[in-house]
Write a protein that holds these residues in place. Structure first.
Motif, PDB file in Angstrom:
ATOM      1  N   TYR A  94     -31.572  36.845  82.177  1.00 17.31           N
ATOM      2  CA  TYR A  94     -31.862  37.335  84.239  1.00 17.31           C
ATOM      3  C   TYR A  94     -33.512  37.725  83.730  1.00 17.31           C
ATOM      4  O   TYR A  94     -34.621  37.879  84.145  1.00 17.31           O
ATOM      5  CB  TYR A  94     -31.486  38.871  83.718  1.00 17.31           C
ATOM      6  CG  TYR A  94     -31.849  40.125  82.972  1.00 17.31           C
ATOM      7  CD1 TYR A  94     -33.077  40.629  82.353  1.00 17.31           C
ATOM      8  CD2 TYR A  94     -30.792  40.541  81.927  1.00 17.31           C
ATOM      9  CE1 TYR A  94     -33.728  40.895  81.693  1.00 17.31           C
ATOM     10  CE2 TYR A  94     -31.385  41.134  80.746  1.00 17.31           C
ATOM     11  CZ  TYR A  94     -32.565  42.028  80.706  1.00 17.31           C
ATOM     12  OH  TYR A  94     -32.685  42.516  80.179  1.00 17.31           O
ATOM     13  N   LEU A 101     -34.951  35.632  85.973  1.00 21.11           N
ATOM     14  CA  LEU A 101     -34.496  35.767  87.838  1.00 21.11           C
ATOM     15  C   LEU A 101     -35.625  36.273  88.570  1.00 21.11           C
ATOM     16  O   LEU A 101     -35.981  36.673  89.257  1.00 21.11           O
ATOM     17  CB  LEU A 101     -33.094  36.297  88.273  1.00 21.11           C
ATOM     18  CG  LEU A 101     -31.906  35.193  86.973  1.00 21.11           C
ATOM     19  CD1 LEU A 101     -30.549  35.494  87.459  1.00 21.11           C
ATOM     20  CD2 LEU A 101     -31.649  34.667  88.596  1.00 21.11           C
ATOM     21  N   TYR A 141     -34.719  46.491  90.340  1.00 22.89           N
ATOM     22  CA  TYR A 141     -34.853  44.977  90.818  1.00 22.89           C
ATOM     23  C   TYR A 141     -34.032  45.333  92.579  1.00 22.89           C
ATOM     24  O   TYR A 141     -34.203  44.055  93.004  1.00 22.89           O
ATOM     25  CB  TYR A 141     -33.152  44.660  89.949  1.00 22.89           C
ATOM     26  CG  TYR A 141     -33.527  43.299  89.917  1.00 22.89           C
ATOM     27  CD1 TYR A 141     -33.695  42.069  89.477  1.00 22.89           C
ATOM     28  CD2 TYR A 141     -31.986  42.904  90.960  1.00 22.89           C
ATOM     29  CE1 TYR A 141     -33.890  40.586  89.969  1.00 22.89           C
ATOM     30  CE2 TYR A 141     -31.274  42.078  91.001  1.00 22.89           C
ATOM     31  CZ  TYR A 141     -32.475  40.694  90.270  1.00 22.89           C
ATOM     32  OH  TYR A 141     -32.119  39.126  90.778  1.00 22.89           O
ATOM     33  N   SER A 196     -23.683  38.784  77.133  1.00 23.32           N
ATOM     34  CA  SER A 196     -24.314  37.772  77.938  1.00 23.32           C
ATOM     35  C   SER A 196     -22.969  37.069  78.181  1.00 23.32           C
ATOM     36  O   SER A 196     -23.055  36.709  79.744  1.00 23.32           O
ATOM     37  CB  SER A 196     -24.852  36.925  76.941  1.00 23.32           C
ATOM     38  OG  SER A 196     -24.224  36.160  75.456  1.00 23.32           O
ATOM     39  N   GLY A 208     -22.197  39.000  80.898  1.00 27.46           N
ATOM     40  CA  GLY A 208     -22.665  39.258  82.143  1.00 27.46           C
ATOM     41  C   GLY A 208     -22.877  37.976  82.891  1.00 27.46           C
ATOM     42  O   GLY A 208     -22.169  38.362  84.626  1.00 27.46           O
ATOM     43  N   SER A 209     -22.210  36.918  82.605  1.00 24.26           N
ATOM     44  CA  SER A 209     -22.275  35.181  82.804  1.00 24.26           C
ATOM     45  C   SER A 209     -20.899  35.195  84.060  1.00 24.26           C
ATOM     46  O   SER A 209     -20.483  34.204  84.528  1.00 24.26           O
ATOM     47  CB  SER A 209     -22.959  34.509  82.555  1.00 24.26           C
ATOM     48  OG  SER A 209     -21.895  34.806  81.198  1.00 24.26           O
ATOM     49  N   TYR A 232     -21.137  38.881  87.761  1.00 19.41           N
ATOM     50  CA  TYR A 232     -21.899  37.660  88.087  1.00 19.41           C
ATOM     51  C   TYR A 232     -21.954  37.700  89.639  1.00 19.41           C
ATOM     52  O   TYR A 232     -21.368  38.012  90.040  1.00 19.41           O
ATOM     53  CB  TYR A 232     -21.118  35.913  87.810  1.00 19.41           C
ATOM     54  CG  TYR A 232     -20.184  35.541  88.007  1.00 19.41           C
ATOM     55  CD1 TYR A 232     -18.978  35.837  89.592  1.00 19.41           C
ATOM     56  CD2 TYR A 232     -18.551  36.432  87.132  1.00 19.41           C
ATOM     57  CE1 TYR A 232     -18.124  34.799  89.458  1.00 19.41           C
ATOM     58  CE2 TYR A 232     -17.320  35.819  87.880  1.00 19.41           C
ATOM     59  CZ  TYR A 232     -17.093  35.336  89.244  1.00 19.41           C
ATOM     60  OH  TYR A 232     -15.936  35.222  89.469  1.00 19.41           O
ATOM     61  N   ASP A 283     -25.851  32.894  89.279  1.00 20.31           N
ATOM     62  CA  ASP A 283     -25.994  33.341  87.716  1.00 20.31           C
ATOM     63  C   ASP A 283     -25.687  34.975  87.724  1.00 20.31           C
ATOM     64  O   ASP A 283     -24.352  35.531  88.761  1.00 20.31           O
ATOM     65  CB  ASP A 283     -27.769  34.087  88.354  1.00 20.31           C
ATOM     66  CG  ASP A 283     -28.246  32.185  88.299  1.00 20.31           C
ATOM     67  OD1 ASP A 283     -28.203  31.919  86.925  1.00 20.31           O
ATOM     68  OD2 ASP A 283     -29.009  32.120  89.192  1.00 20.31           O
ATOM     69  N   VAL A 284     -26.242  35.696  86.953  1.00 22.30           N
ATOM     70  CA  VAL A 284     -25.556  37.365  86.563  1.00 22.30           C
ATOM     71  C   VAL A 284     -26.057  37.735  87.318  1.00 22.30           C
ATOM     72  O   VAL A 284     -26.806  37.522  88.587  1.00 22.30           O
ATOM     73  CB  VAL A 284     -25.821  37.457  85.368  1.00 22.30           C
ATOM     74  CG1 VAL A 284     -27.587  37.299  85.419  1.00 22.30           C
ATOM     75  CG2 VAL A 284     -25.835  39.488  85.055  1.00 22.30           C
ATOM     76  N   ASN A 285     -25.516  38.854  88.368  1.00 23.57           N
ATOM     77  CA  ASN A 285     -25.899  40.367  89.031  1.00 23.57           C
ATOM     78  C   ASN A 285     -26.271  41.233  88.575  1.00 23.57           C
ATOM     79  O   ASN A 285     -26.321  41.931  86.796  1.00 23.57           O
ATOM     80  CB  ASN A 285     -24.319  40.681  89.512  1.00 23.57           C
ATOM     81  CG  ASN A 285     -24.415  41.565  90.837  1.00 23.57           C
ATOM     82  OD1 ASN A 285     -25.598  42.448  90.642  1.00 23.57           O
ATOM     83  ND2 ASN A 285     -24.268  41.671  91.911  1.00 23.57           N
ATOM     84  N   VAL A 286     -27.860  41.131  88.148  1.00 24.45           N
ATOM     85  CA  VAL A 286     -29.024  41.553  87.388  1.00 24.45           C
ATOM     86  C   VAL A 286     -28.962  43.292  87.626  1.00 24.45           C
ATOM     87  O   VAL A 286     -28.710  44.111  86.959  1.00 24.45           O
ATOM     88  CB  VAL A 286     -30.050  41.526  87.676  1.00 24.45           C
ATOM     89  CG1 VAL A 286     -31.110  42.304  86.709  1.00 24.45           C
ATOM     90  CG2 VAL A 286     -30.191  39.845  87.136  1.00 24.45           C
TER      91      VAL A 286
END
Length: 572
Positions: A71, A74, A135, A205, A208-209, A213, A223-226
């Protein structure tokens, strides 16, 4: 010939009955004692096994800190942080994870891993919770065009994350180091949580991915939803930390301390110490344990004195071993060499996302590789390398005659020399060379415009980094013992923070210097934010490669140099 009297004959059955009763009572007591001993052993094994399982899970979750590359980019594209700011966050996280480690290790040796696990629960839960809120707030500020940034409080959040990770990680590996210090495969048992730490990066990871996402407008996976990822880490790490508070325990620590003291007594290193004098006074009866006024033994006083002696002995031993560790000049060669080797690996992990972004020009839309893919590759290869290095260490390298600090030539040195195959230092040097292959390939530029080749870089650096981090604590326990492991490893573990920060700043400077040229060539308005091309990283990774080679030479000098480990007869 005299015959037995009637009275003797009448007492004989009674004597036989009393003798049989005594034997039966003795047999019953022995049986009860055996059952009690077996019950205690089963309980000890259960406590040790539970502590091992929780250590593995704790280390797995602590590996969340290694997915920064998932992340980090991002922060640049969504929050409009500069490369210097991103490296500032990564460096703050790295420094806060490593700088407090000596203090954390000192606490772990003296109060146990349970309280550290509780502290990690508070820090990690609070850190990731704060980061998730910042974030989301940052996205709103960017969309509103207010110009305000969440950079400063974001650093605070990642400082808490770094310290919490250190608490959870040190507690896990110290538990395994002390609970499994004996046995042929003690290296593998020690490395199990270290390998789990590396595996955590791959597992998290992928979560997350592939699960947490963002959904693209066309319905595809982005992308990953941070925000959601940070909330997930906040919850899971808080829970694991609370579980570790009650389950991470060092079994039979008093026996470990007693054995270490006896080892030092045999070496003559306790002569003249307060602990040695009090121990001798106790053995020869000169300690006054009798109440002069009452003239009887005082059990409460005996228990209190026994507790005081045990605390004094533990404190003296740990402090003495800390002094021995700090005054050993080979430790400093080893620590500096470790710093030169591991720093480039730490910096690469933190900056891998932006390195991948430099491989193709902005006009080239390439989907051949992603940061998530190479975070997983590094984590998987690093985990395998940790386990393989530990297994080779147990199977091919010589084992010392003790799990405590080595004080000189063992009596069976000729036999050990005959069995010696590969020293752990040789394995360490080989791992460092593998790490340098990855930095060398990247520095040469053969990956530029060929992102599909980047797996060579991430795989080599992941393998070398994992093996080096696996062998380092093993070498420390082999040379300086396990009873003060938390403090000793904590001192050496300071060095990656310095290396990560130094190389992060160097990489950022080179990256920003090349950003203006690459953006003007590409006709981009994002000057001094994004960089494309070999000039963004090449000189940095050439310097990293040379640095790793110098560090390897320093480790070899600590082993074979003047008054090195080999000259002292230390089995390693």
């Amino acid at each position: 010939m005299s015959t037995p009297s009637n009275s003797d004959q009448s007492f004989a059955p009674l004597l036989r009955s009393a003798s049989s009763s005594t034997l039966a009572s003795s047999s019953s007591q022995t049986s009860i004692s055996d059952e009690s001993t077996a019950k205690i052993r089963r309980k000890t094994r259960a406590v040790r096994g539970l502590a091992f399982v929780v250590s593995i899970i704790s280390a797995l979750c602590a590996g969340s800190i290694t997915v920064f590359s998932l992340y980090g980019h991002l922060f640049q594209s969504r929050l409009h942080y500069t490369q210097f700011q991103i490296n500032g966050i990564a460096s703050a996280m790295s420094i806060s994870m490593y700088i407090p480690v000596p203090v954390i290790g000192y606490m772990c040796d003296r109060v146990g891993p349970g309280p550290l696990s509780l502290l990690s629960s508070v820090l990690l839960g609070g850190g990731y919770g704060l980061a998730s809120g910042l974030y989301r707030k940052g996205l709103a500020e960017v969309s509103n065009g207010s110009g305000r940034t969440t950079f400063s409080p974001m650093i605070l959040a990642f400082v808490a994350i770094g310290v919490g990770t250190a608490c959870m990680y040190i507690g896990a590996i110290t538990t395994c180091a002390k609970n499994f210090g004996k046995g042929k495969y003690r290296g593998l048992m020690l490395v199990a949580p270290i390998a789990s730490f590396g595996l955590g990066g791959m597992v998290l990871s992928q979560i997350g991915s592939r699960i947490l996402y963002e959904t693209q407008p066309g319905g595809g996976r982005g992308d990953v939803n941070v925000f959601h990822f940070f909330l997930f880490l906040c919850i899971i790490l808080s829970i694991i930390g609370l579980i570790g508070t009650f389950s991470l325990r060092v079994v039979d620590e008093d026996d470990l301390i007693d054995e270490a003291v006896e080892e030092l007594e045999r070496s003559g290193l306790l002569e003249g110490s307060a602990v040695f004098r009090r121990r001798a006074d106790r053995d020869y009866g000169t300690i006054d344990a009798i109440d002069d006024d009452a003239g009887v033994m005082d059990p409460a006083r005996d228990d209190d004195e026994e507790d005081d002696n045990a605390k004094l002995k533990k404190a003296w031993l740990l402090n003495a071993e800390t002094r021995r560790f700090l005054t050993d000049h080979t430790m400093w060669w080893f620590a500096v060499g470790f710093w030169l080797i591991i720093g480039p690996g730490e910096s690469f992990i933190n900056n891998m996302g932006t390195v991948i972004g430099t491989l193709n020009s902005p006009n080239t839309k390439s989907s051949e590789t992603t940061a998530a893919t190479h975070v997983s590759i590094m984590a998987a290869v690093s985990t395998v390398a940790r386990l393989v290095a530990a297994s080779l260490s147990d199977l091919l390298s010589p084992n010392p005659h003790t799990q405590h600090v080595q004080t000189g030539f063992p009596t069976t040195l000729p036999e050990l020399r005959q069995k010696l195959s590969i020293s752990r230092v040789v394995l360490f040097a080989a791992a460092a060379i593998i790490l340098s292959i990855g930095t060398l390939v990247l520095a040469s530029g053969v990956v530029q415009e060929h992102a599909e080749r980047f797996w060579i870089v991430s795989g080599s650096i992941g393998a070398g980094y994992g093996a080096v981090f696996s062998l380092t604590p093993i070498i420390i326990t082999m040379i300086w013992g396990v009873e003060n492991f938390g403090t000793n490893f904590g001192i050496v573990a300071l060095t990656p923070a310095l290396g990560s920060t130094m190389w992060g700043l160097i990489y950022s400077a080179v990256y920003q210097a090349g950003a203006g040229d690459s953006s003007s060539l590409a006709g981009s308005d994002d000057e001094d934010v994004f960089c494309f091309g070999k000039q963004c990283y090449s000189s940095t990774f050439w310097a990293m490669t040379i640095c790793i080679w110098i560090g390897t030479v320093m480790i070899l000098w600590a082993w074979k140099g003047r008054d090195g480990w080999a000259k002292r007869g230390i089995v390693i």
